[in-house]
Design a protein around this motif. Structure first.
Motif, short mmCIF file in Angstrom:
data_model
loop_
_atom_site.label_atom_id
_atom_site.label_comp_id
_atom_site.label_asym_id
_atom_site.label_seq_id
_atom_site.Cartn_x
_atom_site.Cartn_y
_atom_site.Cartn_z
N TYR A 38 -12.29 72.81 2.25
CA TYR A 38 -13.04 71.71 2.66
C TYR A 38 -12.29 70.34 2.45
O TYR A 38 -11.72 70.11 1.71
CB TYR A 38 -14.33 71.42 1.71
CG TYR A 38 -15.48 72.65 2.23
CD1 TYR A 38 -16.15 72.53 3.31
CD2 TYR A 38 -15.60 73.85 1.64
CE1 TYR A 38 -17.19 73.45 3.65
CE2 TYR A 38 -16.43 74.82 1.64
CZ TYR A 38 -17.56 74.41 2.93
OH TYR A 38 -18.32 75.36 3.29
N ARG A 39 -12.61 69.35 3.43
CA ARG A 39 -12.11 68.09 3.47
C ARG A 39 -13.39 67.26 3.63
O ARG A 39 -14.12 67.40 4.64
CB ARG A 39 -11.04 67.91 4.86
CG ARG A 39 -9.95 68.74 4.60
CD ARG A 39 -9.08 67.89 3.79
NE ARG A 39 -7.60 68.55 4.07
CZ ARG A 39 -7.04 69.47 2.80
NH1 ARG A 39 -7.95 69.43 1.95
NH2 ARG A 39 -5.79 69.84 2.88
N SER A 40 -13.58 66.37 2.76
CA SER A 40 -14.56 65.41 2.71
C SER A 40 -14.11 64.04 3.77
O SER A 40 -13.10 63.80 3.66
CB SER A 40 -14.94 64.90 1.28
OG SER A 40 -15.40 65.87 0.71
N ILE A 41 -15.24 63.79 4.71
CA ILE A 41 -15.06 62.61 5.35
C ILE A 41 -16.42 61.66 5.15
O ILE A 41 -17.49 62.25 4.83
CB ILE A 41 -14.81 62.79 6.86
CG1 ILE A 41 -16.04 63.95 7.34
CG2 ILE A 41 -13.32 63.49 7.12
CD1 ILE A 41 -15.88 64.02 8.98
N VAL A 42 -16.20 60.31 5.51
CA VAL A 42 -17.24 59.56 5.37
C VAL A 42 -18.02 59.67 6.65
O VAL A 42 -17.25 59.49 7.85
CB VAL A 42 -16.92 58.07 4.77
CG1 VAL A 42 -18.27 57.33 4.83
CG2 VAL A 42 -16.15 58.28 3.23
N LEU A 43 -19.30 59.64 6.68
CA LEU A 43 -20.10 59.55 7.88
C LEU A 43 -21.00 58.13 7.81
O LEU A 43 -21.76 58.29 6.80
CB LEU A 43 -20.81 60.96 7.88
CG LEU A 43 -21.59 61.03 9.40
CD1 LEU A 43 -21.00 61.41 10.36
CD2 LEU A 43 -22.72 62.38 9.04
N ALA A 56 -12.43 64.53 11.51
CA ALA A 56 -12.34 65.83 10.63
C ALA A 56 -11.04 66.67 11.11
O ALA A 56 -10.40 67.04 10.20
CB ALA A 56 -13.68 66.91 10.98
N MET A 57 -10.49 66.45 12.46
CA MET A 57 -9.44 67.10 12.93
C MET A 57 -8.10 66.65 12.22
O MET A 57 -7.04 67.19 11.66
CB MET A 57 -9.28 67.24 14.48
CG MET A 57 -10.28 68.01 15.06
SD MET A 57 -10.16 67.92 16.87
CE MET A 57 -8.56 68.34 17.18
N THR A 58 -8.35 65.17 12.18
CA THR A 58 -6.95 64.47 11.30
C THR A 58 -6.98 64.93 10.07
O THR A 58 -5.93 65.26 9.50
CB THR A 58 -7.07 63.02 11.18
OG1 THR A 58 -7.64 62.72 12.69
CG2 THR A 58 -6.04 62.37 10.75
N LYS A 59 -8.12 65.17 9.22
CA LYS A 59 -8.09 65.62 7.89
C LYS A 59 -7.20 67.09 7.73
O LYS A 59 -6.98 67.54 6.60
CB LYS A 59 -9.48 65.69 7.17
CG LYS A 59 -9.98 64.08 6.79
CD LYS A 59 -9.63 63.73 5.53
CE LYS A 59 -10.16 62.25 5.45
NZ LYS A 59 -10.35 62.01 3.76
N HIS A 60 -7.83 67.78 8.96
CA HIS A 60 -7.33 69.14 8.70
C HIS A 60 -5.74 69.19 9.37
O HIS A 60 -5.49 70.57 9.79
CB HIS A 60 -8.19 69.99 9.23
CG HIS A 60 -9.35 70.39 8.42
ND1 HIS A 60 -9.68 71.23 7.43
CD2 HIS A 60 -10.86 69.77 8.73
CE1 HIS A 60 -10.81 71.13 6.97
NE2 HIS A 60 -11.35 70.53 7.54
#
Length: 141
Positions: A38-43, A56-60
């Motif tokens: 899991y990668r957390s992102i701020v929404l 999300a793709m950038t985080k992954h």
């Protein structure tokens, strides 16, 4: 303000599983590969689906891939999910009473590779049979 004074409610940092006035934290994972990463992102309340997918793709580490080949799916429970519409405001489209867990899924994979496999194998053997002798040559008068 004196040290130790709690900040006013409008300035709460975004939190996982809690929507404050205009932001929250969601966890994203990839359906392909290990879905436990899991990668957390701020929404924020301004975010549309394409922007969230890109983030999300950038985080992954999927920066090189086309964002529009992915869709954003919220996992509601073991057997329920919510596909976020392509140009929705994710903050309002998501189910805020379920866990804020999302999956990046390749479009068209539908999460059921088994079906795809059986469909391919069923078309292969049938091809040559069609091109065999046509039944019309065997008309018995």
């Amino acid at each position: 303000g004196t040290p130790g004074t709690p900040t006013s409610p409008g300035l709460l940092p975004p939190a996982y599983n809690i929507q404050s006035q205009d932001s929250c934290i969601v966890r994203t994972s990839l359906e392909q590969g290990n879905g436990n990463l899991y990668r957390s992102i701020v929404l924020t309340s301004q975010d549309k689906t394409p922007a969230v997918i890109v983030r999300a793709m950038t985080k992954h580490n999927l920066d090189g891939e086309a964002a529009d080949s992915y869709e954003l799916v919220q996992v509601i429970s073991e057997d329920r999910e919510l596909v976020i519409p392509d140009n929705a405001n994710v903050f309002y489209a998501m189910n805020s009473s379920a866990n804020f867990d999302f999956v990046l899924r390749l479009r068209g994979s539908a999460g059921r590779p088994v079906q795809l496999r059986s469909r391919c194998s069923s078309t292969l053997p049938r091809g040559p049979r069609h091109s065999g002798p046509s039944p019309r040559g065997k008309v018995i008068l």
